[in-house]
Design an enzyme around this catalytic site. Structure first.
Site, PDB file in Angstrom:
ATOM      1  N   THR A   1      55.544  81.018 128.503  1.00 22.77           N
ATOM      2  CA  THR A   1      55.398  81.051 129.965  1.00 22.77           C
ATOM      3  C   THR A   1      54.622  79.853 130.501  1.00 22.77           C
ATOM      4  OG1 THR A   1      53.435  82.436 129.723  1.00 22.77           O
ATOM      5  CG2 THR A   1      55.537  83.562 130.073  1.00 22.77           C
ATOM      6  N   CYS A   2      53.724  79.309 129.652  1.00 22.86           N
ATOM      7  CA  CYS A   2      52.906  78.193 130.146  1.00 22.86           C
ATOM      8  C   CYS A   2      53.756  76.956 130.399  1.00 22.86           C
ATOM      9  CB  CYS A   2      51.782  77.877 129.167  1.00 22.86           C
ATOM     10  SG  CYS A   2      52.368  77.426 127.527  1.00 22.86           S
TER      11      CYS A   2
END
Length: 1099
Positions: free
Chosen positions: A1065-1066
């Site tokens: 997700t980062c």
């Protein structure tokens, strides 16, 4: 003979009489005189007896000698100190009314000085045909350096104030009235005010004075008025705010300060602010505390408690009186009307100096005053209103006289606040009476705002040296002018405001803080509304004398009026054709006939289609003339434009372009922070925001965000307990939202304004995530998902959703709180925090998954809520009253339709709320059905007002309202929530690939699953799985990072089919195995987005 009189001498004695002689001062009659002895003492000789003073006069120094006589007593003071106090009989001190002897003896041979010797130097002699009854003389009577003018005659400044109460008041008649009336000087102002108002018609001149031609200097009017009050102000000094409150120097971009909201929620915080710091007068100590001191203190405390109990008893009596009971006792039983006004002032002063909850404190006097005034209006008897207006005039004159005598603002803040609060209630009575017809409103305005009251309020505008007071008074005039087209001020006021408008626009450097910009906005409104009452020819003539900026503002309003006029009768201003030559090339100018004919071909739909076309054409941003040339192409995508000739579409586009340029140029003149309904100019411009191009409005908005951003600082760590959040509780304190609220809300107004990619570090208990943005995004998504849920007591599913009928069943509305009760402060803070999260989403594009109805977004923007807005979430909201209104309109029998109706309503939270006190016992009949409908509708329009207002306050502490208000409802929702649906094509345009290409069959299968096989909820879950958020940006340029697809191919096909996709997700990345079929890919994608959405081990 005068038996009651006073004589005041201001004199200097150079030498005392020789021994055995005396210096005569006053010969009262043949048997009584006052003189100075050779020892320097005062002496009274009366009825063959002598009385000497104890002290000796000081030589060569002026003293004030006051001799006060009544039929039984004489008192003689020297500089306020009593020297002789003697009781007398038989009127031995009577004075002949024809003459009085000073500085002489009955027998001139008794005088001891020669003709060449100075006996006494006297600079003032004052005689009154009444005695001075004060036990101690006033300060002005004690010393010879104080003037006694006000003691014997109406002060010149009071004459000026009284004569200015009306433009046609004859000052000579006013002076004659005073001189022939028996007025007690102890209460001169109140007495004269009552006298003048009683004889108002008799004091009018035969013809009002004519204002001089405007051929003098611009500030001449200011100087002329100031000179009349003996104040030598210039414009720079007059316009300077002399209040102690710090001023906001940024005149364009302003954020709401939530720390001050506890003091006041109104538009005029300085005027109506109720909080006053309590000074600590006494320091108590128990050391050496004597028994006597203890008793004295106890008695004082008991007296204080008795006073408090008495005050609250009276207050409770008032509250009972304000109930809707038809059996309430007459108001006069409290006392006479002046007493009741003093009592209300005392209650107001009491609440200003006590730590009572703000909401109660603000409403107490308002409720009492409003109830009394409404009762008089309904009864058509107005004694209290008359006394209240007289009190306002009296106290205002008293204030102005103090300004005139001292040259600076007196310390009369409580009185001024009471005056302004009363006047504000007058305004509310006029503007909030939806049951009244216009002629009834006009009559009420004449009653409440008489000419003397308007003129004295204007004098306060001139001489109160605080911007907030001037703002309120100007806003008052503007509101009255908007409410009643027949309302007008006198020519002096109009002329002054015009000159002030010219002065402000000619000196832009004087607009150096927000309050003066607000004042300028209302002055522009006042002048424009006044000019609009002229004929078109007079309007144009007056307009030509104002600066170009005002002329351009007027042109903008005229264009707006012509565009939105459905009758097509409004004319376009001639100035727009002049300005077109300055903005457009010669080849693209238009003339009056062209734009008028073009206007007849357009309606609201075709206008919006043209604006939409202009928004989507990027060429317009670079060269407008080339855009005009391209308009000759087909308009198939815009059906309403197809049948309009191209030349008219081009002219219409030019008009919008010119309008937009001049709106942008002149926005700097206006206070855009004013809420809807406050200003003519700001309301008009915001009302046509959809006619302004999206790119230009968003440019203004982005500039405001940039100007108010907070510098980056160390990011706090926020701890989230997912296990705790999974445990249901009644007040939502276990939820992820509340966990974040507790740790963030105190500094959210600073934190949410930074442009950091990550505002806090999200630490999940029991998980091993190292926050590299992914867990942070997930925390926002988690808090957002709690807002529109039953986990919190803040929002509830709308009635359509609970009944599972119709469209919009998935929308959430604010929880309902009784309108007659305050909302708990903890709930208020949470509503504001939600607003701050919304502001953060606007700034940082970390969108929230919120599903609110249009009415919430409209109120956030200050737009008017309609019946349709309410019906889209509650189809039954107005069904019953619409049915009955239809039956009544068709003259059909009602049968049982009204039998069960009472003055109560079912709230959106499904509990009954009384529309008036004891409403459940009051039946709805034909006679009161109209009132029932008004109260019914008012409830629905106000049911969520406070809750949404707290949301708005939160947003406006992060995002300037000035330019946020230029967004449309859909634009604001998109700015907070991103796209309402997941736009797969938008995502595809912002995707990059690793180990594959976008046309690879395997990748095409992936996009087919996302666009065709996943529903909207699955698309959001997928986005949360790969990015930690469940909404997309609205436009390509808002993507801060691209979506990355990394294909895994280094395993056998059967092994890949058993492998689940992974995400980071980062970095907004998906690691996707190459599955052997689209069915397997769908199954393997659906499982992790459904069951593995929480962030864990996300590095």
């Amino acid at each position: 003979m005068w038996h009651n009189y006073a004589l005041i001498l201001d004199g200097l004695v150079s030498t005392f009489p020789t021994k055995g002689q005396r210096l005569s001062l006053v010969l009262l009659n043949a048997e009584a005189n006052v003189f100075i002895t050779s020892e320097g003492k005062l002496c009274l000789s009366a009825a063959k007896r002598k009385y000497e003073s104890a002290s000796i006069l000081i030589l060569n120094q002026y003293v004030r000698l006051l001799i006060s006589v009544d039929s039984k007593q004489i008192k003689i003071y020297v500089n306020g100190s009593i020297e002789i106090d003697v009781a007398v009989q038989n009127d031995v001190l009577g004075v002949n009314s024809n003459h009085i002897h000073l500085f002489r003896e009955v027998d001139s041979e008794k005088n001891t000085t020669s003709n060449n010797m100075l006996r006494i130097r006297c600079k003032s002699i004052t005689f009154l045909n009444r005695t001075i009854t004060n036990k101690d003389p006033d300060e002005a009577l004690k010393w010879p350096n104080y003037s006694l003018e006000t003691l014997v005659a109406l002060p010149l400044s009071l004459y000026t104030s009284m004569s200015r109460l009306g433009s046609a008041v004859d000052r000579d008649k006013l002076e004659y009235l005073y001189n022939t009336s028996q007025l007690d000087s102890k209460d001169t102002i109140a007495s004269v005010t009552e006298l003048v108002l009683t004889h108002w018609n008799d004091l009018q001149r035969e013809q009002a004075s004519i204002i001089e031609e405007e051929t003098e200097k611009q500030d001449y009017c200011l100087r002329r008025v100031f000179k009349g009050f003996d104040l030598n102000y210039n414009f720079t000094e007059w316009i300077r705010d002399k209040s102690s409150i710090p001023q906001e120097t940024d005149t364009t971009y302003q954020l709401l300060d939530l720390s001050n909201l506890e003091q006041d929620q109104t538009a005029f915080p300085t005027i109506f602010s109720q909080s006053t710091k309590i000074k600590k007068f006494l320091q108590y100590s128990h050391k050496n505390f004597s028994h006597k001191k203890y008793l004295d203190s106890r008695i004082a405390c008991e007296r204080g408690l008795i006073f408090i109990y008495a005050s609250y008893t009276i207050l409770n009596m008032f509250k009972i009186w304000t109930s809707a009971s038809p059996h309430r006792f007459p108001l006069e039983r409290f006392g006479d009307y002046p007493f009741i006004i003093k009592l209300l002032q005392s209650i107001e002063y009491h609440y200003m100096h006590t730590n009572v909850r703000v909401e109660n404190r603000m409403n107490t006097v308002n409720i009492l005053l409003k109830s009394i005034l409404e009762d008089e209006i309904l009864s058509h008897k107005f004694p209290f209103i008359d006394h209240l207006k007289q009190n306002i005039i009296t106290e205002s004159i008293r204030y102005l006289l103090k300004v005139s005598s001292s040259g600076h603002e007196p310390d009369d803040e409580p009185i001024l606040k009471f005056i302004f609060k009363t006047v504000n209630i007058f305004v509310e009575l006029i503007t909030c009476r939806s049951t009244m017809k216009q002629n009834e409103i006009d009559t009420l305005m004449q009653l409440l705002f008489s000419e003397p009251l308007i003129n004295i309020i204007f004098d306060l505008f001139l001489f109160i040296p605080m911007h907030q007071s001037k703002i309120f008074i100007t806003y008052l005039f503007v509101t009255l002018m908007k409410t009643n087209k027949q309302f007008h001020t006198n020519e002096h006021i109009k002329y002054f405001m015009s000159q002030l408008c010219i002065e402000l626009l000619s000196n832009p450097k004087s607009i150096n803080n927000r309050t003066i910009k607000t004042l300028q906005t209302y002055i522009l409104d006042f002048v424009y509304l006044d000019m609009m009452r002229s004929s078109r020819e007079e309007f144009e003539m007056k307009l030509s004398k104002f600066p170009e900026t005002f002329q351009e503002l007027s042109m903008i309003i005229d264009i707006i009026n012509a565009i939105v006029d459905e009758t097509k009768c409004s004319q376009f201003p001639a100035m727009v054709f002049v300005q077109s030559s300055n903005v457009l090339n010669n080849a693209y100018q238009f003339i009056l006939d062209e734009i008028t004919i073009s206007n007849s071909h357009f309606d609201n739909m075709s206008d919006l289609h043209l604006i939409n076309l202009m928004n989507k054409d990027e060429l317009i941003e670079h060269l407008f003339t080339e855009f005009i040339e391209t308009l000759s192409v087909s308009f198939q995508r815009y059906p309403s434009l197809v049948n309009i000739p191209v030349v008219y579409i081009q002219n219409r586009a030019k008009l919008f372009y010119i309008l937009e340029i001049f709106v942008e140029k002149n926005l700097v003149l206006l206070d855009l922070n004013l809420t809807s309904g406050k200003s003519v100019f700001t309301d008009k411009i915001r009302a046509i925001k959809s006619y302004l191009s999206r790119r230009r409005r968003f440019k203004w908005f982005e500039q405001s965000l940039c100007q108010t951003k907070q510098n980056s600082s160390s990011n706090p760590t926020v701890i989230f307990d997912v296990l705790k959040a999974s445990i249901p509780d009644s007040d939502g304190q276990n939820s992820l939202f509340y966990q974040g609220y507790e740790q963030l809300h105190e500094n959210a107004h600073l934190l949410c304004r930074t442009r950091d990619q990550r505002l806090w570090r999200a630490n999940y208990i029991g998980m091993h995530s190292a926050d590299q943005v992914g867990p942070y995004r997930d925390s926002i998504t988690g808090m957002s998902s709690d807002i529109c849920s039953t986990r919190l007591p803040l929002f509830i599913l709308c009635p359509k959703g609970r009944m599972n009928i119709g469209l919009n069943r998935d929308q959430w509305i604010p929880n309902v709180f009784p309108l007659n009760q305050s909302i708990p402060i903890e709930i208020v803070k949470q509503y504001r925090f939600i607003g701050q999260l919304m502001g953060m989403a606007i700034r940082n594009k970390n969108y929230l998954d919120l599903n609110f109805p249009a009415l919430l977004w409209k109120q956030l923007l200050g737009e008017e809520i309609t019946v349709k807005d309410i019906e889209v979430i509650d189809i039954q909201s107005f069904a019953i009253i619409k049915k009955i209104e239809s039956i009544i309109a068709e003259n059909q029998p009602l049968f049982d339709d009204m039998n069960d109706l009472r003055f109560e309503i079912m709230s959106s939270a499904e509990y009954m709320y009384e529309l008036m006190p004891d409403g459940k016992a009051i039946r709805v009949t034909l006679n009161n059905f109209k009132e029932y409908c008004i109260r019914y509708r008012e409830y629905h329009f106000n049911e969520f007002r406070r809750q949404i207002e707290y949301n708005r306050q939160g947003i406006c502490s992060i995002v300037p309202n000035s330019f946020m208000a230029f967004l449309t409802v859909n634009e604001l929702e998109d700015a907070v929530c991103g796209k309402g649906h997941i736009d797969i094509e938008l995502l595809k345009r912002n995707t990059q690939y690793s180990n594959c290409k976008n046309d690879t069959p395997f990748i095409q299968q992936f996009w087919k699953i996302l666009s065709e096989m996943f529903n909207e909820e699955q698309k959001k879950l997928f986005l949360k799985f790969v990015w930690g958020r469940n909404t997309l940006p609205s436009f390509d340029e808002e993507f801060t990072q691209k979506f990355s697809i990394n294909v895994l191919t280094n395993r056998a096909s059967c092994e890949l089919d058993r492998t689940f996709p992974k995400s980071r997700t980062c970095s907004f990345a998906l690691h996707l195995p190459v599955y052997s079929s689209i069915e397997i890919m769908h199954e393997r994608l659906n499982y992790p987005i459904t069951h593995c959405s929480n962030v864990d081990a996300d590095g």
